[in-house]
Scaffold this motif. Structure first.
Motif, PDB file in Angstrom:
ATOM      1  N   ASP A 153      -0.500  -8.687  14.060  1.00  0.00           N
ATOM      2  CA  ASP A 153      -0.592  -7.586  14.247  1.00  0.00           C
ATOM      3  C   ASP A 153       1.456  -7.485  15.014  1.00  0.00           C
ATOM      4  O   ASP A 153       1.533  -8.016  16.106  1.00  0.00           O
ATOM      5  CB  ASP A 153      -0.999  -5.957  13.964  1.00  0.00           C
ATOM      6  N   ASN A 189       0.331  -4.038  16.673  1.00  0.00           N
ATOM      7  CA  ASN A 189      -0.010  -2.845  17.918  1.00  0.00           C
ATOM      8  C   ASN A 189      -1.644  -3.534  17.175  1.00  0.00           C
ATOM      9  O   ASN A 189      -1.826  -3.933  16.583  1.00  0.00           O
ATOM     10  CB  ASN A 189       0.295  -1.832  16.495  1.00  0.00           C
ATOM     11  N   ALA A 240       2.055  -3.184   6.050  1.00  0.00           N
ATOM     12  CA  ALA A 240       2.802  -2.031   4.890  1.00  0.00           C
ATOM     13  C   ALA A 240       3.013  -1.111   5.566  1.00  0.00           C
ATOM     14  O   ALA A 240       2.386  -0.626   6.509  1.00  0.00           O
ATOM     15  CB  ALA A 240       2.165  -2.124   3.402  1.00  0.00           C
ATOM     16  N   PRO A 255      -3.048  -6.462  -1.084  1.00  0.00           N
ATOM     17  CA  PRO A 255      -2.967  -4.986  -1.072  1.00  0.00           C
ATOM     18  C   PRO A 255      -2.192  -4.755  -2.131  1.00  0.00           C
ATOM     19  O   PRO A 255      -0.938  -4.406  -1.542  1.00  0.00           O
ATOM     20  CB  PRO A 255      -3.370  -4.551   0.181  1.00  0.00           C
ATOM     21  N   PRO A 275      -6.482  -0.305  -3.843  1.00  0.00           N
ATOM     22  CA  PRO A 275      -7.502   0.821  -2.586  1.00  0.00           C
ATOM     23  C   PRO A 275      -6.966   2.476  -3.527  1.00  0.00           C
ATOM     24  O   PRO A 275      -5.677   2.266  -3.953  1.00  0.00           O
ATOM     25  CB  PRO A 275      -6.491   0.333  -1.278  1.00  0.00           C
TER      26      PRO A 275
HETATM   27  P1  NAD Z   1      -1.979   0.742   8.290  1.00  0.00           P
HETATM   28  O1  NAD Z   1      -0.590   1.498   8.472  1.00  0.00           O
HETATM   29  O2  NAD Z   1      -3.364   1.247   9.224  1.00  0.00           O
HETATM   30  O3  NAD Z   1      -1.701  -1.192   9.029  1.00  0.00           O
HETATM   31  C1  NAD Z   1      -0.622  -1.045   8.752  1.00  0.00           C
HETATM   32  C2  NAD Z   1      -0.567  -2.264   9.748  1.00  0.00           C
HETATM   33  O4  NAD Z   1       0.768  -3.739   9.733  1.00  0.00           O
HETATM   34  C3  NAD Z   1      -0.999  -1.461  11.436  1.00  0.00           C
HETATM   35  O5  NAD Z   1      -1.630  -1.941  11.831  1.00  0.00           O
HETATM   36  C4  NAD Z   1       1.176  -1.859  11.417  1.00  0.00           C
HETATM   37  O6  NAD Z   1       1.046  -2.099  12.675  1.00  0.00           O
HETATM   38  C5  NAD Z   1       1.403  -3.380  10.856  1.00  0.00           C
HETATM   39  N1  NAD Z   1       2.486  -3.626  10.307  1.00  0.00           N
HETATM   40  C6  NAD Z   1       3.583  -2.569  10.560  1.00  0.00           C
HETATM   41  N2  NAD Z   1       4.674  -3.434  10.704  1.00  0.00           N
HETATM   42  C7  NAD Z   1       4.332  -4.187  10.771  1.00  0.00           C
HETATM   43  C8  NAD Z   1       5.306  -5.496  11.470  1.00  0.00           C
HETATM   44  N3  NAD Z   1       6.518  -5.765  10.586  1.00  0.00           N
HETATM   45  N4  NAD Z   1       4.871  -6.703  11.289  1.00  0.00           N
HETATM   46  C9  NAD Z   1       2.980  -6.865  11.524  1.00  0.00           C
HETATM   47  N5  NAD Z   1       2.522  -5.938  11.397  1.00  0.00           N
HETATM   48  C10 NAD Z   1       2.897  -4.587  11.194  1.00  0.00           C
HETATM   49  O7  NAD Z   1      -2.411   0.305   6.440  1.00  0.00           O
HETATM   50  P2  NAD Z   1      -3.419   0.221   5.748  1.00  0.00           P
HETATM   51  O8  NAD Z   1      -4.013   2.181   6.113  1.00  0.00           O
HETATM   52  O9  NAD Z   1      -4.851  -0.553   6.747  1.00  0.00           O
HETATM   53  O10 NAD Z   1      -3.060  -0.915   4.874  1.00  0.00           O
HETATM   54  C11 NAD Z   1      -3.248  -2.024   4.403  1.00  0.00           C
HETATM   55  C12 NAD Z   1      -2.409  -2.134   3.529  1.00  0.00           C
HETATM   56  O11 NAD Z   1      -3.205  -1.546   1.764  1.00  0.00           O
HETATM   57  C13 NAD Z   1      -1.478  -1.679   3.123  1.00  0.00           C
HETATM   58  O12 NAD Z   1      -0.814  -2.909   2.327  1.00  0.00           O
HETATM   59  C14 NAD Z   1      -0.874  -0.916   2.249  1.00  0.00           C
HETATM   60  O13 NAD Z   1       0.367  -0.421   1.162  1.00  0.00           O
HETATM   61  C15 NAD Z   1      -2.536  -1.070   1.093  1.00  0.00           C
HETATM   62  N6  NAD Z   1      -2.778   0.563   0.440  1.00  0.00           N
HETATM   63  C16 NAD Z   1      -3.465   0.821   2.079  1.00  0.00           C
HETATM   64  C17 NAD Z   1      -4.609   2.157   0.986  1.00  0.00           C
HETATM   65  C18 NAD Z   1      -4.938   3.299   1.650  1.00  0.00           C
HETATM   66  O14 NAD Z   1      -5.728   3.780   1.109  1.00  0.00           O
HETATM   67  N7  NAD Z   1      -5.276   2.963   3.272  1.00  0.00           N
HETATM   68  C19 NAD Z   1      -4.195   2.678  -0.108  1.00  0.00           C
HETATM   69  C20 NAD Z   1      -2.786   2.108  -1.418  1.00  0.00           C
HETATM   70  C21 NAD Z   1      -2.585   0.505  -0.861  1.00  0.00           C
END
Ligand code: NAD
Ligand code: UDP
Length: 341
Positions: A33, A35, A75, A114, A174
Motif C-alpha cells: 500500500d 498508506n 482502487a 473486488p 461488495p
Molecule cells: P479503500 O480506499 O479504503 O482502500 C484502497 C487502498 O488502496 C488504500 O489503502 C489506498 O492507500 C490504496 N492505494 C491507493 N492507491 C494506491 C497505489 N497507487 N498503490 C498502492 N496502493 C494504493 O477502499 P476499500 O473500501 O478498502 O475497497 C477495496 C476494494 O474493494 C476496491 O477495489 C474497491 O473498488 C472495492 N469495493 C469496495 C466497496 C466498499 O463498499 N467498500 C464497494 C465496491 C467495491
C-alpha cells in the motif's frame, strides 16, 4: 498459505488483515500500500510483511510470483473522484490492476478480485443477479461511470483468462460495506467520503447533511464483519466452490433510502454525549446532484443484491442489522460500549 493483499492498508484490507491475524495464524501475509495508517498497529506481527509501493508507478511482479493467493484491493472507490478525476480512476482501478492480473496469469496464481455493485449500474432488476443481470451505464459525458466500466472490463478480462488460460479466480461484488475505518471522518467536505462517513462527519463538524436528489435512492448496507466472513470463505475455497465464480456480497435486509439513513444516523448520534447537542442542531437538507457532485454525476436509484448464490455456494448469510452496524461505527469512534444503548 502466502496471501498478498494489494491495497491492504485500506478499509477492507485493514479488517481482513485483523481477521487473518486473529484466526488464521498459519497464513503469511504480504501487504502492499502507499498508506499504512489504518494497519500500523498490526505491522509488528511476525506473520505480516508490509511494503510501501505505489502500484501505478512500480512493478510488484516479484510479490505476485511469490504468493499463493492474491487480493488486489487498491482502487479509488469514491464517487466524487470518478467525476473530478476520471483519468486517475482509470489509471489505478483499470491500468495498474490489469498489470497485476497479467502477472497472476503468467505465474498461475489464484486471484480474488473486488468487482463492485456499481457494475450493475442502472439495471432495472429488483435484485441484481451475478450471472444474469445486465450492466447498465449512462452516457460518456457522465464520468461517474468510468469506475463501473473499469471494474466491469477487468471482470470480463479475468473471466476470459479463466476460460482461456485456466486462471483460478473469484470475483466478489461488495454492496456498500460499512464499518469502522471506512473513510476519513475528519474531513467534512462534501463528497470527501462514502455516505455513512460523510453524514457522521457532517454532524461532528456542525455541518448540514445534504441529501442528493432528495435522498430517495436505495442502498443495501453490509456490515464489514459479515463481509469479511464471506471473504474468508472465498479465500479458503473449500472444494474449489468459489473458483471461477462471481458473488454478490451484500445484505438485502439492510436496504434503506439515503433519507432514512440520514435520519437514523442523526437519531443515533443523539444518544452519544459527545454528539448530542451537535446532532440536535443538524439540519437535513436537499441538494441538486449537479451542485453536489458536478455535471458528470448520475445516480443509481436502487441497488439491492440477490445473495442466493453466496448463501448456497459459500454457506454464508449476513447477520448484522444496519442499526447495529451504525452503532459499532459510533462506538469505535467514541470508544463506548454498545450494551448500554
Ligand atoms: P479503500 O480506499 O479504503 O482502500 C484502497 C487502498 O488502496 C488504500 O489503502 C489506498 O492507500 C490504496 N492505494 C491507493 N492507491 C494506491 C497505489 N497507487 N498503490 C498502492 N496502493 C494504493 O477502499 P476499500 O473500501 O478498502 O475497497 C477495496 C476494494 O474493494 C476496491 O477495489 C474497491 O473498488 C472495492 N469495493 C469496495 C466497496 C466498499 O463498499 N467498500 C464497494 C465496491 C467495491
Ligand atoms: N449521498 C448523499 N449525500 C452525501 C453523500 C452521498 O445523498 O453527502 C448519496 C449519493 O448520491 C448516493 C448514496 O448517498 O446516492 C450513496 O453514496 P456513496 O458515496 O456511499 O456511494 P454509492 O453507493 O453511490 O456508490
Amino acid at each position: 498459505m502466502k496471501t498478498l493483499i494489494v491495497g491492504g492498508g485500506g478499509f477492507i484490507g485493514a479488517h481482513l488483515l485483523e481477521e487473518i491475524l486473529r484466526n488464521h495464524r498459519n497464513w503469511q501475509v504480504t501487504v502492499i500500500d502507499i498508506n499504512s495508517e489504518k494497519i500500523s498497529h498490526l505491522l509488528l506481527d511476525k506473520n505480516v510483511k508490509f511494503f510501501e509501493i505505489d502500484i501505478v508507478r512500480n512493478s510488484i511482479e516479484d510479490h505476485v510470483s511469490d504468493c499463493d493467493v492474491m487480493l488486489p484491493l487498491a482502487a479509488i472507490a469514491s464517487p466524487a473522484v470518478y467525476v473530478t478525476d476520471p483519468l486517475r480512476v482509470f489509471e489505478l482501478d483499470f491500468e495498474a490492476n490489469l498489470k497485476i492480473i497479467k502477472w497472476a496469469v503468467k505465474y498461475q496464481k489464484r486471484v480474488i478480485f473486488p468487482s463492485t455493485s456499481e457494475v450493475y449500474g442502472m439495471c432495472a432488476d429488483e435484485e441484481f443477479l451475478e450471472d444474469e443481470s445486465n450492466c447498465v451505464t449512462g452516457p460518456v459525458s457522465k464520468q461517474r461511470w468510468i469506475y463501473s466500466c473499469s471494474k466491469q472490463m477487468l471482470d470480463r478480462v479475468i473471466y476470459a483468462h479463466g476460460l482461456k488460460n485456466n486462471l483460478d479466480y473469484t470475483l466478489f461484488r461488495p454492496f456498500n460495506w460499512i464499518g469502522p475505518k471506512l473513510d476519513d471522518i475528519s474531513n467534512p467536505e462534501s463528497g470527501s467520503s462514502r455516505v455513512v462517513t460523510q453524514f457522521l462527519s457532517n454532524i461532528i463538524h456542525g455541518k448540514d447533511i445534504k441529501l442528493v436528489d432528495g435522498g430517495n435512492q436505495i442502498r443495501s448496507f453490509t456490515d464489514i464483519a459479515d463481509a469479511i466472513a464471506a471473504l474468508i470463505k472465498i479465500i479458503l475455497n473449500e472444494n474449489n466452490c468459489a473458483t471461477r465464480q462471481i458473488f454478490n456480497i451484500g445484505n438485502p435486509h439492510n436496504q434503506t433510502s439515503i433519507k432514512n439513513l440520514a435520519q437514523e444516523i442523526v437519531e443515533l448520534a443523539k444518544k452519544y454525549d459527545q454528539l448530542k447537542s451537535l446532532a440536535e442542531k443538524t439540519k437535513i437538507i436537499e441538494i441538486d446532484p449537479n451542485e453536489y457532485y458536478g455535471k458528470g454525476y448520475q445516480d443509481v436509484s436502487c441497488r439491492i443484491p440477490s445473495i442466493k448464490k453466496a448463501e448456497t455456494v459459500l454457506q454464508w448469510t449476513p447477520t448484522v442489522s444496519l442499526r447495529e452496524s451504525l452503532r459499532k461505527i459510533m462506538d469505535d469512534l467514541f470508544k463506548k460500549n454498545a450494551s448500554s444503548r
